[in-house]
Motif scaffolding. Structure first.
Motif, PDB file in Angstrom:
ATOM      1  N   PRO A 151      14.229   2.362  -7.441  1.00  0.00           N
ATOM      2  CA  PRO A 151      13.871   1.917  -6.090  1.00  0.00           C
ATOM      3  C   PRO A 151      12.483   1.283  -6.008  1.00  0.00           C
ATOM      4  CG  PRO A 151      14.839   4.111  -6.029  1.00  0.00           C
ATOM      5  CD  PRO A 151      14.595   3.796  -7.462  1.00  0.00           C
ATOM      6  N   TYR A 152      11.556   1.731  -6.828  1.00  0.00           N
ATOM      7  CA  TYR A 152      10.209   1.157  -6.814  1.00  0.00           C
ATOM      8  C   TYR A 152      10.222  -0.283  -7.344  1.00  0.00           C
ATOM      9  CZ  TYR A 152       8.948   6.076  -6.276  1.00  0.00           C
ATOM     10  OH  TYR A 152       8.848   7.379  -5.842  1.00  0.00           O
ATOM     11  N   LEU A 153      10.927  -0.490  -8.452  1.00  0.00           N
ATOM     12  CA  LEU A 153      11.015  -1.843  -8.996  1.00  0.00           C
ATOM     13  C   LEU A 153      11.767  -2.759  -8.036  1.00  0.00           C
ATOM     14  CD1 LEU A 153      10.475  -3.793 -11.314  1.00  0.00           C
ATOM     15  CD2 LEU A 153      12.603  -3.001 -12.387  1.00  0.00           C
ATOM     16  N   GLU A 154      12.833  -2.241  -7.420  1.00  0.00           N
ATOM     17  CA  GLU A 154      13.580  -3.039  -6.456  1.00  0.00           C
ATOM     18  C   GLU A 154      12.675  -3.490  -5.308  1.00  0.00           C
ATOM     19  OE1 GLU A 154      16.645  -4.101  -6.494  1.00  0.00           O
ATOM     20  OE2 GLU A 154      17.360  -3.071  -8.285  1.00  0.00           O
ATOM     21  N   ARG A 155      11.831  -2.585  -4.832  1.00  0.00           N
ATOM     22  CA  ARG A 155      10.961  -2.943  -3.713  1.00  0.00           C
ATOM     23  C   ARG A 155       9.882  -3.928  -4.155  1.00  0.00           C
ATOM     24  NH1 ARG A 155      11.166  -4.449   1.217  1.00  0.00           N
ATOM     25  NH2 ARG A 155       9.239  -4.089   2.388  1.00  0.00           N
ATOM     26  N   GLN A 156       9.373  -3.779  -5.376  1.00  0.00           N
ATOM     27  CA  GLN A 156       8.409  -4.745  -5.884  1.00  0.00           C
ATOM     28  C   GLN A 156       9.006  -6.146  -5.925  1.00  0.00           C
ATOM     29  OE1 GLN A 156       7.454  -2.561  -9.547  1.00  0.00           O
ATOM     30  NE2 GLN A 156       5.326  -2.381  -8.860  1.00  0.00           N
ATOM     31  N   ILE A 157      10.248  -6.239  -6.378  1.00  0.00           N
ATOM     32  CA  ILE A 157      10.914  -7.540  -6.426  1.00  0.00           C
ATOM     33  C   ILE A 157      11.114  -8.090  -5.023  1.00  0.00           C
ATOM     34  CG2 ILE A 157      13.060  -8.718  -7.058  1.00  0.00           C
ATOM     35  CD1 ILE A 157      13.277  -6.732  -9.418  1.00  0.00           C
ATOM     36  N   ALA A 193       0.830  -1.207   0.000  1.00  0.00           N
ATOM     37  CA  ALA A 193       0.000   0.000   0.000  1.00  0.00           C
ATOM     38  C   ALA A 193       0.863   1.256   0.000  1.00  0.00           C
ATOM     39  CB  ALA A 193      -0.938  -0.011   1.201  1.00  0.00           C
ATOM     40  N   ALA A 194       1.901   1.270   0.860  1.00  0.00           N
ATOM     41  CA  ALA A 194       2.773   2.434   0.931  1.00  0.00           C
ATOM     42  C   ALA A 194       3.563   2.617  -0.354  1.00  0.00           C
ATOM     43  CB  ALA A 194       3.721   2.293   2.121  1.00  0.00           C
ATOM     44  N   LEU A 195       3.983   1.507  -0.936  1.00  0.00           N
ATOM     45  CA  LEU A 195       4.761   1.580  -2.174  1.00  0.00           C
ATOM     46  C   LEU A 195       3.922   2.168  -3.305  1.00  0.00           C
ATOM     47  CD1 LEU A 195       7.352   0.906  -3.745  1.00  0.00           C
ATOM     48  CD2 LEU A 195       6.400  -1.384  -4.141  1.00  0.00           C
ATOM     49  N   GLU A 196       2.698   1.692  -3.468  1.00  0.00           N
ATOM     50  CA  GLU A 196       1.859   2.199  -4.551  1.00  0.00           C
ATOM     51  C   GLU A 196       1.471   3.658  -4.318  1.00  0.00           C
ATOM     52  OE1 GLU A 196      -1.324  -0.488  -5.436  1.00  0.00           O
ATOM     53  OE2 GLU A 196       0.059  -2.004  -6.228  1.00  0.00           O
ATOM     54  N   ALA A 197       1.288   4.034  -3.063  1.00  0.00           N
ATOM     55  CA  ALA A 197       1.007   5.438  -2.768  1.00  0.00           C
ATOM     56  C   ALA A 197       2.208   6.310  -3.124  1.00  0.00           C
ATOM     57  CB  ALA A 197       0.638   5.594  -1.297  1.00  0.00           C
ATOM     58  N   ALA A 198       3.410   5.825  -2.828  1.00  0.00           N
ATOM     59  CA  ALA A 198       4.621   6.586  -3.144  1.00  0.00           C
ATOM     60  C   ALA A 198       4.799   6.728  -4.654  1.00  0.00           C
ATOM     61  CB  ALA A 198       5.838   5.893  -2.533  1.00  0.00           C
ATOM     62  N   ILE A 199       4.503   5.671  -5.396  1.00  0.00           N
ATOM     63  CA  ILE A 199       4.592   5.743  -6.856  1.00  0.00           C
ATOM     64  C   ILE A 199       3.587   6.757  -7.403  1.00  0.00           C
ATOM     65  CG2 ILE A 199       4.197   4.450  -8.999  1.00  0.00           C
ATOM     66  CD1 ILE A 199       5.291   1.965  -7.503  1.00  0.00           C
ATOM     67  N   GLY A 200       2.368   6.741  -6.868  1.00  0.00           N
ATOM     68  CA  GLY A 200       1.344   7.669  -7.325  1.00  0.00           C
ATOM     69  C   GLY A 200       1.663   9.119  -7.044  1.00  0.00           C
ATOM     70  N   ARG A 225       1.860  12.997 -16.947  1.00  0.00           N
ATOM     71  CA  ARG A 225       1.116  11.750 -16.751  1.00  0.00           C
ATOM     72  C   ARG A 225      -0.334  12.022 -16.372  1.00  0.00           C
ATOM     73  NH1 ARG A 225       4.010  10.423 -11.038  1.00  0.00           N
ATOM     74  NH2 ARG A 225       2.560  11.579  -9.704  1.00  0.00           N
ATOM     75  N   THR A 226      -1.212  11.111 -16.750  1.00  0.00           N
ATOM     76  CA  THR A 226      -2.574  11.091 -16.226  1.00  0.00           C
ATOM     77  C   THR A 226      -2.607  10.295 -14.942  1.00  0.00           C
ATOM     78  OG1 THR A 226      -3.443  11.184 -18.475  1.00  0.00           O
ATOM     79  CG2 THR A 226      -4.970  10.497 -16.747  1.00  0.00           C
ATOM     80  N   MET A 227      -2.012   9.094 -14.990  1.00  0.00           N
ATOM     81  CA  MET A 227      -1.900   8.244 -13.813  1.00  0.00           C
ATOM     82  C   MET A 227      -0.533   7.577 -13.827  1.00  0.00           C
ATOM     83  SD  MET A 227      -5.587   6.264 -13.735  1.00  0.00           S
ATOM     84  CE  MET A 227      -5.227   5.541 -12.124  1.00  0.00           C
ATOM     85  N   ALA A 228       0.028   7.387 -12.641  1.00  0.00           N
ATOM     86  CA  ALA A 228       1.187   6.504 -12.522  1.00  0.00           C
ATOM     87  C   ALA A 228       0.695   5.066 -12.654  1.00  0.00           C
ATOM     88  CB  ALA A 228       1.882   6.718 -11.194  1.00  0.00           C
ATOM     89  N   VAL A 229       1.581   4.189 -13.090  1.00  0.00           N
ATOM     90  CA  VAL A 229       1.201   2.794 -13.335  1.00  0.00           C
ATOM     91  C   VAL A 229       2.135   1.898 -12.525  1.00  0.00           C
ATOM     92  CG1 VAL A 229       0.820   1.040 -15.107  1.00  0.00           C
ATOM     93  CG2 VAL A 229       0.489   3.457 -15.661  1.00  0.00           C
ATOM     94  N   PRO A 230       1.762   1.585 -11.286  1.00  0.00           N
ATOM     95  CA  PRO A 230       2.665   0.806 -10.429  1.00  0.00           C
ATOM     96  C   PRO A 230       2.908  -0.615 -10.931  1.00  0.00           C
ATOM     97  CG  PRO A 230       0.952   1.908  -9.130  1.00  0.00           C
ATOM     98  CD  PRO A 230       0.549   1.999 -10.569  1.00  0.00           C
ATOM     99  N   GLY A 231       1.844  -1.347 -11.201  1.00  0.00           N
ATOM    100  CA  GLY A 231       1.934  -2.745 -11.591  1.00  0.00           C
ATOM    101  C   GLY A 231       0.614  -3.408 -11.268  1.00  0.00           C
ATOM    102  N   VAL A 232       0.474  -4.659 -11.662  1.00  0.00           N
ATOM    103  CA  VAL A 232      -0.785  -5.365 -11.440  1.00  0.00           C
ATOM    104  C   VAL A 232      -0.519  -6.855 -11.368  1.00  0.00           C
ATOM    105  CG1 VAL A 232      -1.359  -5.673 -13.890  1.00  0.00           C
ATOM    106  CG2 VAL A 232      -3.199  -5.515 -12.216  1.00  0.00           C
ATOM    107  N   GLY A 233      -1.329  -7.556 -10.568  1.00  0.00           N
ATOM    108  CA  GLY A 233      -1.232  -9.006 -10.561  1.00  0.00           C
ATOM    109  C   GLY A 233      -1.232  -9.616  -9.191  1.00  0.00           C
ATOM    110  N   ASP A 234      -0.824 -10.861  -9.156  1.00  0.00           N
ATOM    111  CA  ASP A 234      -0.776 -11.677  -7.954  1.00  0.00           C
ATOM    112  C   ASP A 234       0.450 -11.272  -7.131  1.00  0.00           C
ATOM    113  OD1 ASP A 234      -0.559 -13.700  -6.065  1.00  0.00           O
ATOM    114  OD2 ASP A 234      -0.843 -15.338  -7.489  1.00  0.00           O
ATOM    115  N   ARG A 235       0.233 -10.823  -5.919  1.00  0.00           N
ATOM    116  CA  ARG A 235       1.348 -10.349  -5.097  1.00  0.00           C
ATOM    117  C   ARG A 235       2.113 -11.476  -4.414  1.00  0.00           C
ATOM    118  NH1 ARG A 235      -1.425  -4.941  -2.330  1.00  0.00           N
ATOM    119  NH2 ARG A 235      -1.489  -3.715  -4.276  1.00  0.00           N
TER     120      ARG A 235
END
Length: 267
Positions: free
Chosen positions: A187-193, A88-95, A106-116
């Motif tokens: 840093p966002y991709l690193e945290r997603q991984i 939740a915090a990561l996606e808020a930071a990306i947004g 941008r219209t919207m940031a695009v964090p990612g989607v799928g099975d966490r």
């Protein structure tokens, strides 16, 4: 026509040839409609492609595995401290990110989607126009092709698959992201991984591969090789948008997906 045949035709890969008498290779027998010595559909040259095997018995490509030394990830400026963020915090930071000029249009940031809790992570380049409007990666024509590619190896968007991009905001005119922009998003991709801990990562296109592997990457040279990224195998293949422009390379992408599944790291 069954679903599998329909998916392969969508990818431009039906009918599929079976690999025969390949030293060290194990290949399940393909369905009757695939076990034919017909040329691959369209203008492709004849290609020996491995038929998708059940998830418990992945297809194996012969003499293609080459584990390369670990390539360090691209070092990004310490713009955002993401180490302790949950999803939740990561996606808020990306947004809310303003780390590079891409946020200005941008219209919207695009964090990612799928099975966490996914085993598979697919990483693309950056959002396009439709992704920018909807806030979800791979939703245009390239997304439809990616969905077909996933289905061809028994996967589906949102089920054991997470999809992200190297940059989270759309570059103007869908241009290739600049190095500084990819570094700002690193840093966002690193945290997603780190949150996902996937069993395998598939890099879709050169910018994604360079972000993940931390150096210059040429797709043709990187294909069929298993890169190690902090203990997670990385397979490099073409971006679906490239395949739409160059359908003659769809058979190579299909081969790469079979290779990735054969390389799936054990838990």
């Amino acid at each position: 026509m069954n679903r599998r045949a329909s998916v392969l035709r969508e990818m431009g890969l039906a009918p599929v040839w079976r690999l025969r008498d390949a030293p060290g290779a194990t290949v399940d027998s393909p369905p009757a409609e695939s076990a034919t010595s017909a040329a691959v559909a369209g203008d492709l040259e004849p290609v020996a492609a491995v038929a998708a095997a059940p998830a418990s018995e992945p297809a194996v490509l012969p003499a293609r595995t080459a584990v390369l030394p670990t390539a360090p990830p691209l070092v990004a400026p310490a713009r955002v401290a993401t180490e302790d963020m949950d999803w939740a915090a990561l996606e808020a930071a990306i947004g809310a990110c303003r780390a590079c000029p891409l946020h200005e249009r941008r219209t919207m940031a695009v964090p990612g989607v799928g099975d966490r809790a996914a085993d598979w992570l697919f990483v693309g380049e950056g959002p396009g126009a439709e992704e920018d409007l909807r806030g979800e990666p791979f939703v245009g024509q390239a997304g439809k092709l990616l969905d077909a590619m996933l289905a061809a190896i028994g996967l589906a968007r949102g089920r054991n698959v997470y999809i992200a991009n190297a940059v989270k905001c759309r570059p103007p005119g869908n241009r290739t992201p600049e190095a500084s922009e990819m570094a700002a998003c690193q840093p966002y991709l690193e945290r997603q991984i780190a949150l996902l801990q996937p069993r395998i990562i598939v890099a879709l296109g050169r910018p994604a591969a360079q972000t993940l592997l931390g150096g210059e990457v040429k797709i043709n040279a990187a294909r069929g090789r298993l890169f190690d990224r902090a203990g997670i195998p990385v397979v490099v293949t073409y971006h679906p948008a490239y395949l739409l422009r160059n359908p003659q390379d769809k058979a190579k992408a299909w081969e790469d997906l079979c290779f990735a599944r054969a390389a799936l790291a054990p838990r």
